[in-house]
Design a protein around this motif. Structure first.
Motif, PDB file in Angstrom:
ATOM      1  N   GLU A 183      13.173  19.980  49.861  1.00 10.88           N
ATOM      2  CA  GLU A 183      12.868  18.562  50.061  1.00 10.88           C
ATOM      3  C   GLU A 183      11.853  18.069  49.030  1.00 10.88           C
ATOM      4  N   ARG A 186      13.634  17.521  45.787  1.00  4.25           N
ATOM      5  CA  ARG A 186      14.420  16.290  45.803  1.00  4.25           C
ATOM      6  C   ARG A 186      13.520  15.086  45.492  1.00  4.25           C
ATOM      7  N   THR A 187      12.345  15.048  46.129  1.00  9.62           N
ATOM      8  CA  THR A 187      11.423  13.922  45.919  1.00  9.62           C
ATOM      9  C   THR A 187      10.926  13.881  44.480  1.00  9.62           C
ATOM     10  N   VAL A 211       8.458  15.343  54.924  1.00  8.55           N
ATOM     11  CA  VAL A 211       9.915  15.332  55.071  1.00  8.55           C
ATOM     12  C   VAL A 211      10.351  14.067  55.794  1.00  8.55           C
ATOM     13  N   SER A 214      10.234  11.157  53.505  1.00  4.14           N
ATOM     14  CA  SER A 214      11.335  11.232  52.540  1.00  4.14           C
ATOM     15  C   SER A 214      12.659  10.847  53.180  1.00  4.14           C
ATOM     16  N   VAL A 282      15.215  17.055  59.974  1.00  6.25           N
ATOM     17  CA  VAL A 282      15.788  15.764  59.598  1.00  6.25           C
ATOM     18  C   VAL A 282      16.099  14.964  60.858  1.00  6.25           C
TER      19      VAL A 282
END
Length: 885
Positions: A183, A186-187, A211, A214, A282
């Motif tokens: 994660e 990805r950011t 998370v 995000s 998530v």
């Protein structure tokens, strides 16, 4: 190995045995019809209702676990099993408790249990998981953080080759957690960050909060349709069907399909159907972002969608539990249906949640009363302390006499001590049912309930520690039913018999009442469910010298216990069978029955009193005093015993043990305490005369002859009033020993004549041994030999080693020669070994023997191995010959 896989879910935590069904149902479905029948045969039949089959699940949790255990045993006998549970912290409690039950026996099977757990989850589930992890043989694997080298590889793959400082910063920010690291990557990729030391300041802490931020940023970019579908999927949980999620999100299916693809591309949903998030964090981020009102409304829509889809009531109820009240009758009906299924599956604690939620809806007075009654019934099994309040409210609210009657009955059976309020409510309920009624049920059902209420009111009355004089007067005048037309008639007969027994009425007035009751098939079937009536019936049959009849009833109870998987009922029946065997003079059989009761798994500690008492008595008769001491110490029952009825037989046995070990004062303390407990409801009855006899003999041994003679005289009067040969013969024997000269001989002769008419062979052998000893002390040695030889023969036949030694010593003093016999072959087998060998010789397999005795296959194998060595054989095929020779 055959892997069977399940996954826990937050909304499925209230589905009783939901994870177990996920595990086992696919494995059973993959079998042929014959293979499936074999897998669910024997004790595994108990698990059939838990795994989607017809019928109600066992009421006792141990019985349910027992059936599931044998299902796993049967499946693993075909091929080794791996039971794998992901997200076990979200498993339902019933499944977790079974997995703990199975883990304690896993070494018996070709089976591996694997669970993955998120640490730090609160609640009762955590406690069970901790016990699982602490089991002997459990291996706990805590994944280590990713190494620096692994972090470098991930960063290089997602960004570009990093320098050492940047790699270390990424590892520190994520704690080396793979999902958090991905994660973070990805950011950073979205922000165009280069993996160099100069960019370390742009690395944020990548915990769950990061998370969540995000995830929400990505959702916002995808637009309202994707956000709505993500929220609906989060509400429905992983495994949601696309068209269900679309309906909850108020989206057309085509739009939902596109939104699902967008969510998958954004790394939020897996690229799969049914819908599933890439990680529980998530889903948590999305559900946490919903306000309480929005979440409750979404759960309400989910309940409506699943209802239209004819989903199981427990699936719908999971959403109703999270929705605000005000949904209406449809919600109440669903919650009641889910609660009923939970009760059927042996999970009353889950039923309680559903009933309590249903009570938050807008209900009429009558509906509320019915729900409170159902809640109270579930509470009795799940939360006994809360049951009374709910049942009392149901009783007060109900206008329907049937509802009030059922509430009054459950209140009476749930209240300790059976107070006068219970009796008053039962009387009022009967009066209401007997008069004009608005109950919707028919006359036959009302009549049956009235009979049941009256029978249970009588049982409560006669079980009270102290009886009101007016109640006693009414009971004295009560005539027994002329015939047994219903179960209630038989229960009245048993209760009335118990009352007359405790009031010291003669056996000819008491025993026939029980015999009449037991002549009814329906009454005998009821004994397995109503333990109080079973105990009362057997106690009266035992004191009435009806040992064969008692054996027949107990055999039926054992069969019922095995069929229902009730270890507690099996242990109770075996404890009584041990007493029957002892009275019949089958000492080794008594030991085997007592050990079978104590070895049965799933028996509460307080239920160990009767079988442990019987075991100690059997060991003492065999002269194994030290072993009896060890059994008592192992059970941890050497100190003060709780003042509960099941411990009274143990008090008497422990008193005998103290006396045999030379601790006379300790013996008297236990025997007098047992006497006090038994006589609280009034003296004059024959129950407890065994203990009083041992107390008199102990007093005699201390030189307190006058006190012993007085007590023995009182016991003889009580025994004569009762009038059965065994009770009278034993009282005569003890009273004779407190006297001197010819009076002793005369009473011993009378005792022998009396015992000759009873089935009590061991008691007869004692009287013969005492008579022969008295003749020898009167210098009539020649006359003493015949009774002593007969006493020795009977004692050896009964395997009463201590009594046989007494008779042998007396014979030796008279000048007779008495050869000793050595026990070899099957005579050297222990009672438990002999029992298992006999079952194996009859053709039963090791699993069948284990199921019949409520023990493990390993225990059966161990006993057979020991027996083979003693019998000098190598296999079970040689058993029939070895046991016959």
């Amino acid at each position: 190995m055959t892997p069977l896989v399940a996954r826990g879910g937050e909304l499925e935590r209230d589905h009783p045995y939901g994870v177990v069904r996920q595990l086992l149902e696919p494995g059973l479905a993959a079998l042929t019809g014959a293979e499936r029948a074999e897998a669910l045969s024997g004790a595994a039949e108990l698990a059939r209702p838990l795994l989607g089959g017809a019928g109600a699940a066992p009421r006792e949790e141990h019985a349910a676990h027992y059936g599931l255990y044998w299902t796993c045993a049967n499946l693993s006998a075909r091929r080794p099993l791996a039971l794998i549970v992901d997200d076990a912290h979200w498993s339902d409690l019933a499944s977790l408790r079974f997995l703990h039950f199975l883990a304690r026996r896993v070494n018996e099977l070709a089976l591996l249990i694997v669970l993955t757990v998120r640490s730090g989850e609160p609640g009762e589930h955590r406690a069970v998981l901790e016990r699982l992890a602490a089991e002997v043989g459990a291996t706990v694997i805590r994944p280590a953080p990713l190494s620096i080298e692994a972090v470098r590889e991930v960063v290089a793959t997602e960004l570009s080759e990093p320098d050492d400082a940047f790699t270390a910063a990424c590892r520190d920010a994520t704690g080396g957690n793979p999902f958090l690291l991905s994660e973070l990557m990805r950011t950073l990729a979205e922000r165009g960050v280069e993996p160099s030391a100069s960019e370390i300041g742009r690395i944020e802490h990548a915990g769950p909060e990061a998370v969540a931020r995000s995830v929400l940023v990505r959702l916002e970019r995808l637009g309202p349709e994707a956000a709505a579908l993500a929220a609906a999927t989060a509400i429905l949980e992983d495994g949601a069907e696309l068209h269900h999620a679309a309906a909850v999100a108020n989206l057309p299916t085509s739009a939902a399909d596109g939104a699902a693809d967008a969510l998958s591309a954004a790394g939020l949903l897996a690229d799969a159907r049914p819908l599933r998030f890439v990680h529980p964090l998530v889903r948590s981020a999305i559900t946490d972002s919903l306000g309480a009102g929005a979440a409750a409304e979404a759960h309400r829509r989910a309940a409506r969608v699943l209802t239209r889809a004819a989903a199981p009531p427990e699936n719908v109820a999971a959403h109703l539990l999270a929705a605000d009240p005000g949904i209406g009758p449809e919600a109440v009906a669903t919650l009641r249906a889910a609660a009923e299924r939970s009760v059927e599956r042996g999970a009353p604690e889950v039923a309680v949640l559903h009933y309590e939620r249903a009570l938050r809806e807008d209900l009429s007075r009558a509906e509320r009363a019915e729900l409170l009654l159902e809640l109270g019934r579930a509470d009795i099994d799940a939360r006994p302390l809360q049951a009374k309040a709910h049942l009392l409210e149901a009783y007060e609210l109900a206008s329907d006499p049937m509802v009030r009657a059922h509430a009054a009955r459950k209140l009476a059976l749930s209240e300790p001590g059976y107070g006068t309020d219970s009796l008053r409510r039962l009387d009022d309920a009967v009066a209401a049912l007997d008069g004009p009624t608005r109950a919707s049920t028919g006359a036959a059902e009302r009549t049956e309930l009235i009979g049941r209420l009256r029978a249970e009111r009588l049982a409560i009355t006669v079980s009270a520690p102290a009886l009101d004089p007016e109640e006693a007067r009414l009971l004295d005048a009560l005539e027994p039913p002329a015939s047994v037309r219903a179960t209630a008639d038989g229960l009245v007969l048993v209760s009335l018999a118990r009352y007359r027994l405790m009031r010291g009425r003669p056996a000819v007035e008491v025993v026939p009442l029980v015999e009449r009751a037991l002549a009814s098939r329906t009454v005998r079937d009821e004994l397995g469910r109503e333990r109080l009536w079973l105990v009362n019936s057997i106690v009266i049959l035992l004191h009435g010298d009806r040992l064969e009849q008692a054996s027949q009833v107990l055999e039926e109870v054992v069969v019922a216990a095995r069929a229902g998987g009730s270890a507690a009922l099996f242990a109770l029946a075996c404890a009584f069978r041990a007493v029957v065997a002892m009275q019949n003079g089958a000492v080794e059989e008594a030991e085997a029955e007592a050990r079978a009761a104590l070895a049965a798994e799933g028996v509460d500690r307080w239920q160990q009193g009767p079988p442990l008492g019987a075991l100690i008595e059997a060991l003492l008769e065999q002269g194994r005093t030290e072993e009896a001491e060890q059994e008592l110490e192992l059970a941890g029952l050497t100190d003060e015993l709780p003042d509960l009825r099941p411990y009274t037989p143990l008090l008497i046995a422990r008193g005998r043990l103290h006396a045999a070990a030379g601790r006379a004062e300790g013996a008297l303390a236990d025997l007098f305490e047992a006497e006090r407990r038994l006589d609280r409801s009034g003296g004059g009855h024959p129950v407890g005369l065994d203990g009083r006899a041992h107390a008199s003999l102990t007093l005699l041994g201390l030189g307190r002859r006058g006190e012993a003679r007085r007590r023995a005289g009182e016991d003889l009067e009580r025994a004569r009033r009762w009038g059965t040969p065994r009770v009278v013969g034993r009282a005569l024997r003890v009273h004779a020993l407190t006297r001197e000269g010819s009076a002793t001989l005369t009473e011993l002769e009378e005792a022998i004549a009396c015992l000759e008419r009873s089935p009590a062979r061991l008691e007869l052998a004692r009287a013969l041994a005492d008579y022969g000893g008295a003749l020898r002390r009167a210098n009539r040695r020649a006359d003493a030999r015949a009774p002593l030889r007969r006493a020795l023969a009977l004692a050896e036949e009964c395997r009463a080693v201590a009594l046989a030694e007494q008779a042998r010593e007396e014979l030796t003093v008279t000048g007779a020669r008495v050869p000793r016999t050595d026990r070899q072959g099957q005579e050297s087998l222990t009672p438990s070994e002999k029992r298992i060998c006999q079952m194996a010789a009859a053709g039963l397999s090791n699993p069948a023997i284990a199921q019949a005795l409520f023990v493990t296959v390993k225990t059966v194998e161990m006993h057979l191995g020991h027996a083979y060595r003693k019998l000098d054989i190598r296999s079970r095929t040689e058993l029939p010959r070895a046991l016959t020779e």
